[in-house]
Write a protein that holds these residues in place. Sequence first.
Motif, short mmCIF file in Angstrom:
data_model
loop_
_atom_site.label_atom_id
_atom_site.label_comp_id
_atom_site.label_asym_id
_atom_site.label_seq_id
_atom_site.Cartn_x
_atom_site.Cartn_y
_atom_site.Cartn_z
N ALA A 144 43.07 31.60 39.28
CA ALA A 144 41.94 30.72 38.97
C ALA A 144 41.37 30.09 40.24
N GLU A 145 42.24 29.68 41.15
CA GLU A 145 41.77 29.08 42.40
C GLU A 145 41.00 30.10 43.25
N LEU A 146 41.47 31.34 43.26
CA LEU A 146 40.77 32.37 44.02
C LEU A 146 39.40 32.66 43.40
N LEU A 147 39.34 32.75 42.09
CA LEU A 147 38.05 33.01 41.43
C LEU A 147 37.09 31.84 41.61
N ARG A 148 37.61 30.64 41.73
CA ARG A 148 36.74 29.50 42.03
C ARG A 148 36.09 29.67 43.40
N GLN A 149 36.86 30.19 44.37
CA GLN A 149 36.29 30.46 45.69
C GLN A 149 35.22 31.56 45.60
N VAL A 150 35.48 32.57 44.79
CA VAL A 150 34.51 33.66 44.64
C VAL A 150 33.20 33.13 44.08
N VAL A 151 33.29 32.29 43.05
CA VAL A 151 32.08 31.74 42.42
C VAL A 151 31.34 30.82 43.38
N SER A 152 32.06 29.98 44.10
CA SER A 152 31.41 29.00 44.97
C SER A 152 30.71 29.65 46.16
N GLN A 153 31.24 30.79 46.65
CA GLN A 153 30.65 31.44 47.82
C GLN A 153 29.71 32.60 47.47
N SER B 71 25.05 38.12 38.49
CA SER B 71 25.61 38.20 39.83
C SER B 71 27.04 37.68 39.86
N LEU B 72 27.29 36.56 39.17
CA LEU B 72 28.63 36.00 39.14
C LEU B 72 29.59 36.91 38.37
N ILE B 73 29.12 37.48 37.28
CA ILE B 73 29.97 38.37 36.48
C ILE B 73 30.37 39.59 37.29
N ASP B 74 29.42 40.18 38.02
CA ASP B 74 29.73 41.35 38.84
C ASP B 74 30.76 41.01 39.93
N ALA B 75 30.58 39.85 40.56
CA ALA B 75 31.50 39.45 41.63
C ALA B 75 32.90 39.21 41.09
N VAL B 76 33.01 38.51 39.97
CA VAL B 76 34.32 38.22 39.38
C VAL B 76 34.99 39.50 38.89
N LYS B 77 34.21 40.42 38.30
CA LYS B 77 34.80 41.68 37.84
C LYS B 77 35.32 42.51 39.01
N ALA B 78 34.58 42.52 40.12
CA ALA B 78 35.01 43.31 41.28
C ALA B 78 36.33 42.78 41.83
N HIS C 55 34.25 34.74 30.52
CA HIS C 55 33.77 34.09 29.30
C HIS C 55 33.10 32.76 29.61
N MET C 56 33.66 32.02 30.57
CA MET C 56 33.05 30.74 30.97
C MET C 56 31.65 30.95 31.53
N ILE C 57 31.50 31.99 32.36
CA ILE C 57 30.18 32.25 32.94
C ILE C 57 29.16 32.55 31.83
N ARG C 58 29.55 33.39 30.89
CA ARG C 58 28.64 33.72 29.79
C ARG C 58 28.34 32.49 28.94
N GLU C 59 29.35 31.70 28.69
CA GLU C 59 29.17 30.51 27.86
C GLU C 59 28.25 29.50 28.54
N ASP D 64 28.33 24.29 37.01
CA ASP D 64 28.99 24.17 35.71
C ASP D 64 30.18 25.13 35.60
N VAL D 65 30.05 26.33 36.13
CA VAL D 65 31.14 27.29 36.08
C VAL D 65 32.32 26.79 36.92
N ILE D 66 32.04 26.24 38.09
CA ILE D 66 33.11 25.71 38.94
C ILE D 66 33.82 24.56 38.24
#
Length: 413
Positions: A31-40, A51-58, A82-86, A176-178
């Motif tokens: 979760a902490e790593l994915l938070r870094q992915v979303v923030s950057q 864009s966020l969904i593609d990055a998190v999936k990769a 799911h959070m990103i979509r929500e 909001d996702v972060i």
Amino acid sequence: MPDVQALVNDFVLKIKRRKIEGSQATAKHTAELLRQVVSQQRITYTNQAASLIDAVKAVGEQLIEANPVELAIGNIVRRVLHMIREENVSSAMSAVEELALGSDDDEAEHDNRMGLSAAAVAAAARSTLRAPSLQTLLEDIPDSATAPHPPSSGGDSEGKSKSAESSSRNKKLKHDVIEAINELIQEIDTCHELISAQAVEHIHQNEVILTLGHSRTVKEFLFAANEKKRSFRVFVAEGAPRYQGHVLAKELVGKGLQTTVITDSAVFAMISRVNMVIVGAHAIMANGGVIAPVGINMVALAAQRHAVPFVVLAGSHKLCPLYPHNPELLLNDFKCPSELLDFGEFSDCMDYDGQLGDSPPIRVENPAFDYVAPKLVSLFITDMGGHSPSYVYRLIADYYSAEDLVVRRKSAP
């Protein structure tokens, strides 16, 4: 994102070298790593959610591939998706409401348009966040409600305004996702405390509890009941071949609990004296089945034979939206044979010439996990409360989106 990729590579290396083990620690680091992915993540698409969904999936694909047996990694990746979509649907709904409220049209037309817009957004939310079902089919709205309104002429100024609004919504979406991921990390940190708070509701005076091996969740659950002045006795099966039950027994005795250590083979003989079986879990599958440390399926069968309640403790990060028969799943791990046999023992039986097709007379296999069928489980106790195995599907629907169930691509033949 070179900085993020370096973090991903470092995390993958730690997972492969088993420097990070355990569902809770793995889930929190993921979760902490994915938070870094979303923030950057840079805004490269008009639709920031895509864009966020593609990055998190990769990133998620790399993490799941590093250790497919640790299902908590995939669970956290899917929950973040799911959070990103929500949050995207929530942001779109807020934008529609603001647009409707800011209009100066006739009141009746305003109410009608607002109702249609709200219905359209609700339909989009259902189709995005829920799996198809009879309820969603009955809730569908007429096509006229989802028909787009003709755009009004406003020139370049209106286009610039819309672009600014879109950029503002994208930034708000990321924020909001972060925030949602921060709440998820907090949930993972406090899962043991929330589960332990329910101990007094399930453990009563003068009961006899049986467990197997060592689980931090079970340990804190028993400690919490003991702190509430509940007097009870604990049978601890030693959990061969790692004998983690010995560690748990010492910790329970240190807290003043009446503890009896038994061998795994004595479980069936002792189960008739037991009021409840309480065990931990590695993962809870979508059908209500449990992936648990080896030996627990034997305990579950003995409990069913003697009508003893079989209770499983697990945090919500262990809820896996996949089924045991899914072909992309790898549900078991094999530990070192030295836990069963000392080096050199039976060496004379293992000598063979190594010719093609030959195999040693003795094979030593040391599986790490058992599968417990849902019919053997009486109750799940999670940080969200107690649930029966038949209710797991509802929790899965609340935490995951149907389109995110398969994150890892199948390997090429």
